[in-house]
Design a protein around this motif. Sequence first.
Motif, short mmCIF file in Angstrom:
data_model
loop_
_atom_site.label_atom_id
_atom_site.label_comp_id
_atom_site.label_asym_id
_atom_site.label_seq_id
_atom_site.Cartn_x
_atom_site.Cartn_y
_atom_site.Cartn_z
N ALA A 62 6.04 3.19 -12.06
CA ALA A 62 7.33 3.71 -12.00
C ALA A 62 7.70 3.99 -10.60
N ARG A 63 7.52 3.00 -9.69
CA ARG A 63 7.87 3.59 -8.28
C ARG A 63 8.53 2.17 -8.01
N ILE A 64 9.28 2.35 -6.71
CA ILE A 64 9.98 1.17 -6.07
C ILE A 64 9.21 0.72 -4.73
N THR A 65 9.51 -0.42 -4.02
CA THR A 65 9.04 -1.10 -2.89
C THR A 65 10.04 -1.66 -2.52
N PRO A 66 9.67 -1.98 -0.93
CA PRO A 66 10.77 -2.86 -0.22
C PRO A 66 10.58 -4.28 -1.00
N THR A 115 9.72 14.05 -3.36
CA THR A 115 10.08 13.13 -4.19
C THR A 115 9.87 11.64 -3.98
N ARG A 116 10.15 11.46 -2.48
CA ARG A 116 9.70 10.03 -2.11
C ARG A 116 8.41 9.59 -2.32
N ARG A 117 7.52 10.69 -2.11
CA ARG A 117 5.94 10.30 -2.36
C ARG A 117 5.70 9.68 -3.87
N LYS A 118 6.69 10.44 -4.60
CA LYS A 118 6.48 10.13 -6.18
C LYS A 118 7.14 8.51 -6.43
N ILE A 119 8.06 8.40 -5.95
CA ILE A 119 8.51 6.78 -6.14
C ILE A 119 8.43 5.84 -5.10
N TRP A 120 7.86 6.16 -3.97
CA TRP A 120 7.86 5.01 -3.07
C TRP A 120 6.56 4.23 -2.93
N LEU A 121 6.51 3.22 -2.87
CA LEU A 121 5.24 2.40 -2.76
C LEU A 121 5.42 1.53 -1.32
N PRO A 122 4.90 1.86 -0.30
CA PRO A 122 4.97 1.34 0.96
C PRO A 122 4.58 -0.14 1.20
#
Length: 193
Positions: free
Chosen positions: A126-130, A186-193
């Motif tokens: 449940a995260r997003i990535t570039p 919040t960014r750490r919760k949803i962002w997958l670098p």
Amino acid sequence: MRFRNAVPALVAIAIATAMAPAIARQAAKTEGFLCCNMRSFDGEVYDINYDDEGARIVPFGSPLTVTKQGRRKLRLLVDGEKHVIENHYSRDLSDAEFAARYVVAEDPRIAAAGFPEKIREAIASARITPGMNREQVAMSLGWPVSSENPDLDADVWRFWLGSFEEIQVEFDAAGLVVDASASPLTRRKIWLP
């Protein structure tokens, strides 16, 4: 005399005709799949998809049965558990449009199997990535509420994980994720670098 006997029959026909759509909504059970990861708190799911404490994710692609569709509510049976998706922030959508966002005929896991590994990993968590497209973002985070996202082709989609946890997902001209703006937590919760 014939007219007086016809009146009750005409009234019964008029009542049955008026009630037919409501009866059909209650009787129709639709099989399908959950479009996207949705957060459920004791069976309650809201279109804004808050990440409340104690909420658990009902994974995208879960087989489901729509047991009832009513005004701003979609009642589902997912893996034997009852869930209700409530429309609080997308009220400009008709009940049918709202239901079509969340209940899909084809299992989205089939399409996801062909995605690059990093995108599959992001959706599963449940995260997003570039590099994700809009469909993949929706699979992962749910649909953005229409009250704040009237144009799904816009360069930015706004999401909320909580009352004060806004996320702005930024897309490039090709419709792929380039970044997300949010507080550091919040960014750490949803962002997958």
